[in-house]
Design an enzyme around this catalytic site. Structure first.
Site, PDB file in Angstrom:
ATOM      1  N   ALA A  17      11.508   2.026   3.220  1.00 48.79           N
ATOM      2  CA  ALA A  17      10.464   1.056   3.642  1.00 48.79           C
ATOM      3  C   ALA A  17       9.366   0.910   2.732  1.00 48.79           C
ATOM      4  O   ALA A  17       8.853   1.536   1.995  1.00 48.79           O
ATOM      5  CB  ALA A  17      10.087   1.286   5.046  1.00 48.79           C
ATOM      6  N   ASP A  21       9.098  14.237  16.217  1.00 47.40           N
ATOM      7  CA  ASP A  21       8.777  14.568  14.718  1.00 47.40           C
ATOM      8  C   ASP A  21       7.080  14.520  15.036  1.00 47.40           C
ATOM      9  O   ASP A  21       6.459  13.763  14.053  1.00 47.40           O
ATOM     10  CB  ASP A  21       9.323  13.405  13.922  1.00 47.40           C
ATOM     11  CG  ASP A  21       9.116  13.957  12.430  1.00 47.40           C
ATOM     12  OD1 ASP A  21       8.688  15.028  12.407  1.00 47.40           O
ATOM     13  OD2 ASP A  21       9.084  12.911  11.785  1.00 47.40           O
ATOM     14  N   GLU A  38       5.289   2.889  -0.599  1.00 50.59           N
ATOM     15  CA  GLU A  38       6.493   2.508  -0.728  1.00 50.59           C
ATOM     16  C   GLU A  38       7.356   3.785  -0.366  1.00 50.59           C
ATOM     17  O   GLU A  38       7.069   4.844  -1.194  1.00 50.59           O
ATOM     18  CB  GLU A  38       6.998   1.848  -1.844  1.00 50.59           C
ATOM     19  CG  GLU A  38       8.452   1.562  -2.211  1.00 50.59           C
ATOM     20  CD  GLU A  38       8.797   0.619  -3.307  1.00 50.59           C
ATOM     21  OE1 GLU A  38       8.012   0.022  -3.792  1.00 50.59           O
ATOM     22  OE2 GLU A  38      10.018   0.422  -3.225  1.00 50.59           O
ATOM     23  N   GLY A  39       8.436   3.963   0.419  1.00 49.80           N
ATOM     24  CA  GLY A  39       9.229   4.936   0.418  1.00 49.80           C
ATOM     25  C   GLY A  39      10.643   4.597   0.256  1.00 49.80           C
ATOM     26  O   GLY A  39      10.970   3.573  -0.405  1.00 49.80           O
ATOM     27  N   VAL A  45       0.683  -1.226  -0.007  1.00 52.17           N
ATOM     28  CA  VAL A  45       0.223  -0.010   0.143  1.00 52.17           C
ATOM     29  C   VAL A  45       0.826   1.311   0.038  1.00 52.17           C
ATOM     30  O   VAL A  45       0.322   2.277  -0.126  1.00 52.17           O
ATOM     31  CB  VAL A  45      -1.088   0.080   1.101  1.00 52.17           C
ATOM     32  CG1 VAL A  45      -2.301  -0.803   0.879  1.00 52.17           C
ATOM     33  CG2 VAL A  45      -0.347  -0.219   2.289  1.00 52.17           C
TER      34      VAL A  45
END
Lengths: 350, 376
Positions: free
Chosen positions: B43, B154, B39-40, B37
């Protein structure tokens, strides 16, 4: 509230035991590893040659002293040191030196402790600092075991260190001003060095809560101050709770932190790190115990010798070549790795 | 608590020696990975199910094989902290396992969306009660982090996610760190996404506290009200200017000691302003009650020592006065189970190059998934 936080922690969930469950786990780990090794060795093996559970415990505790000295060399500070020591102790609950020799894990464990506690991740600096004490490693050798270590630590990187609690007690006692400032400061400093020193070799982390160990550390150096403090913290009418707490604190201090070889053993037959069991408990190892560790180490080396040819080397050829080159260079300098690990000091003579 | 290994006697049940590898395999086999679902760089996120129950989860697979590179700092931090933090308003880490090619997989509870999506989606209408509910849940989660000596570092709208039941969850602990050792003087100031970065970090402070997260959440609070980013600086330098123009020029007067921070400058020398007051804020946030403005003001004070703590913030009258916080299940933006399944089907169709409708759903799904990634 402290209790809720503690009970959620991995320290409680995965690494807290009763004395007998801790002992059984160690026995089972040894038995399983010995059985497995016998299978691997085939006909050449004899069960009498295996390390006994207590020998394993002595060997791992011995390598804790090596790790302790290594931490001093790296000037790690208390947090990294206490975490690295705990990682090593925890790892060898479920793996045995028969499977992985502790000395091969010292640098990767220390590096992981650095990463976890400080976020430092420079391998260059680390490898250079290790080389100063003749420990030669490559980036790959440092990082490849990390995931296995993590798996064996059950993905638990946080360690709740009892020495941290000392500062709070000190601040509170100083504000109250009932005891002389010098006494509070001196006793707290001594308790801190006990908990960041000899205390890291005991089984306390496995058997008591961080708060109990903090108090036991204080009790060990100034029982009166510790008990007075605990009494003052307990609301009236809670005498039973107080007595129970005092009993636990005294037990942790007397039976573990302050235990002596000549003391009676309060845990007969159990595989616990106690001087009564011949397990050395401090950064300074007496000569005869060092000899014992070297003997166990030799026994382990002999035992695994037939397998040496069979062991799969995970490092790539390039890394292996790099390592060998460095080793050759060192040998020219008349340094012998095995001797360094065989029982001598890992800190070179100045 | 959903973690099966959560039961207390886990340590006594633990397997021995190399059986750790078996535990890993068992954990891995407990889940069925469905479609990717998101993608970076670091990960890939999969929608997945627990084999035995069919319950939905998200699996975040770290791309780099740990065999050579070791464990990345992001995953180490995230796993370290999520293993310890169990709270209704913090994303639940269910399991960690190593895949066949030595990649780390973190199994997380499945989340339906994030606050950034809600703020930006013009078709979603929300009001003070809803903001109160999100703020209360965020503060509770953050309070628990701080109670456990963890700084998130963050906090921003897309790290505040919610379940299908509307429960808000603080996620992405890839930058988190512990502050259990007091007096640590060597912390990096290169944390927190710029628009939410507190002034002490803009000024390069090497020692800071839980007040940094409170500031970030305060800026999220303002953004929830305004529905546009409150302090959108385009560069780090510009961020200081935007901050000083909105909140006041940091000075020894409003913040004793600030001028000795490493990167201290007067960002707006032509427009030196006093620190913003509650009446100043009232002009900008016209819909807010006095107690709401007091809370906002307390969270975004320049001097971190003046900032309110999460615990105190939760005691704010704003949460107990009318209109009361919306119940999580009645919050806007959530997706019902059916809708979500539909979204899932849309995703599948798109994957099969079906040019049907549902593109918007797809994008949103991707966005949500992306938020789950490490270090994006």
């Amino acid at each position: 509230m402290e209790d809720v936080i503690y009970r959620q922690s991995t320290q409680y969930r995965f690494f807290t035991f009763t004395p007998s469950s801790l002992s059984s786990l160690r026995a089972a780990t040894n038995a399983h590893a010995a059985q497995q090794l016998l299978l691997e060795l085939g006909s050449s093996a004899s069960p009498e040659l295996m390390l006994t559970p207590i020998e394993e415990l002595k060997l791992v505790t011995y390598y804790l002293t090596t790790l302790f000295a290594l931490c001093d060399h790296f000037k790690t500070g208390s947090a990294v040191k206490a975490t690295a020591m705990t990682f090593l102790s925890r790892l060898y609950l479920r793996i045995s030196p028969l499977q992985i020799h502790p000395k091969t894990l010292l640098l990767p464990i220390l590096f992981l402790a650095f990463k976890s506690e400080t976020g430092i991740q420079s391998t260059t600096w680390f490898i250079k600092t290790a080389a100063e004490v003749n420990l030669i490693t490559t980036k790959e050798e440092l990082l490849a075991p990390e995931i296995n270590i993590a798996m064996n630590l059950r993905w638990s990187f946080q360690v709740l260190h009892p020495y941290r609690g000392i500062e709070g007690v000190k601040a509170e006692l100083l504000v109250r001003g009932e005891l002389p400032k010098e006494r509070v400061e001196r006793s707290c400093a001594k308790a801190r060095s006990l908990l960041t020193g000899g205390g890291l070799f005991t089984d306390c982390y496995f058997l008591y809560t961080p708060g109990q160990i903090t108090m036991a550390g204080l009790w060990a150096v100034d029982a009166e101050m510790c008990e007075g403090y605990l009494r003052s913290k307990m609301p009236a009418g809670e005498e039973k709770v107080l007595e129970k707490l005092l009993r636990v604190v005294r037990e942790c201090a007397q039976w573990h932190l302050l235990a002596k070889t000549e003391d009676g053993n309060n845990y007969p037959g159990l595989l616990l790190r106690l001087p009564q069991n011949g397990v050395f408990m401090d950064a300074e190892v007496p000569a005869e115990l060092k000899k014992e560790a070297v003997r166990i180490d030799r026994k382990l080396q002999l035992l695994r010798k037939p397998l040496n040819g069979k062991v799969k080397h995970q490092a790539t050829d390039a890394a292996e070549e790099e390592r060998r080159a460095k080793k050759r260079k060192l040998e020219q300098d008349k340094m012998d790795l095995d001797d360094v690990f065989g029982g001598g000091s890992i800190i070179p003579k100045k | 608590m959903a973690t099966p290994s959560n039961g207390t006697p886990a340590s006594t049940l633990a397997a021995v020696g190399d059986a750790v590898a078996d535990i890993n395999a068992e954990t891995r086999d407990k889940y069925i990975k469905d479609e990717k679902v998101g993608e970076g760089t670091y990960a890939i996120v999969y929608r997945a199910r627990i084999k035995a129950t069919g319950e939905q989860v998200a699996i975040k697979k770290i791309k780099i094989s740990s065999q050579q590179a070791g464990i990345s700092m992001d995953s180490l931090r995230e796993i370290k902290h999520l293993q310890e933090l169990r709270h209704d308003n913090i994303v639940n880490l269910l399991d960690v396992f190593v895949g066949r090619s030595h990649n780390i997989n973190a199994v997380l509870e499945f989340l339906a969306g994030d606050l950034e999506g809600i703020i930006k989606d013009g078709s979603v209408i929300y009001g003070t009660s809803d903001i109160k509910s999100w703020m209360a849940m965020s503060l509770r989660g953050l309070w628990w982090c701080h109670r456990n000596f963890v700084l998130h570092r963050d906090i921003k709208p897309n790290n505040l996610l919610y379940t299908v039941d509307g429960i808000l969850k603080i996620a992405d602990f890839g930058l988190a760190r512990s502050f259990a050792d007091p007096g640590s003087m060597n912390m990096t100031s290169q944390v927190v996404t710029r628009w939410y970065r507190p002034p002490e970090l803009l000024y390069g402070a090497k020692s800071y506290s839980s007040a940094i997260d409170v500031f970030s959440l305060g800026i999220v609070f303002a953004e929830l009200i305004l529905r546009v980013p409150y302090l959108p600086g385009e560069t780090d330098i510009q961020q200081m200017v935007v901050m000083a123009n909105a909140l006041g020029t940091p000075s020894e007067q409003n913040w004793p000691g600030v001028t000795s921070l490493p990167d201290y400058v007067i960002p707006n020398p032509d427009n030196i302003l006093n620190e913003v007051t509650i009446p100043d804020l009232r002009r900008q946030f016209t819909s807010m009650s006095t107690s709401g403005l007091e809370l906002l003001h307390g969270m975004i004070r320049l001097d971190p020592r003046n900032r309110i703590t999460c615990r105190k913030a939760l005691d704010s009258e704003w949460f107990s006065e009318e209109p009361l916080p919306t119940k999580p299940q009645d919050l806007p933006g959530k997706k019902g189970k059916e809708e979500q399944d539909k979204a899932g089907q849309d995703l599948k169709r798109r994957a099969g190059l079906d040019e049907g409708l549902g593109g918007e759903e797809l994008d949103r799904g991707k966005k949500v998934a992306r938020r789950l990634n490490f270090g994006m």
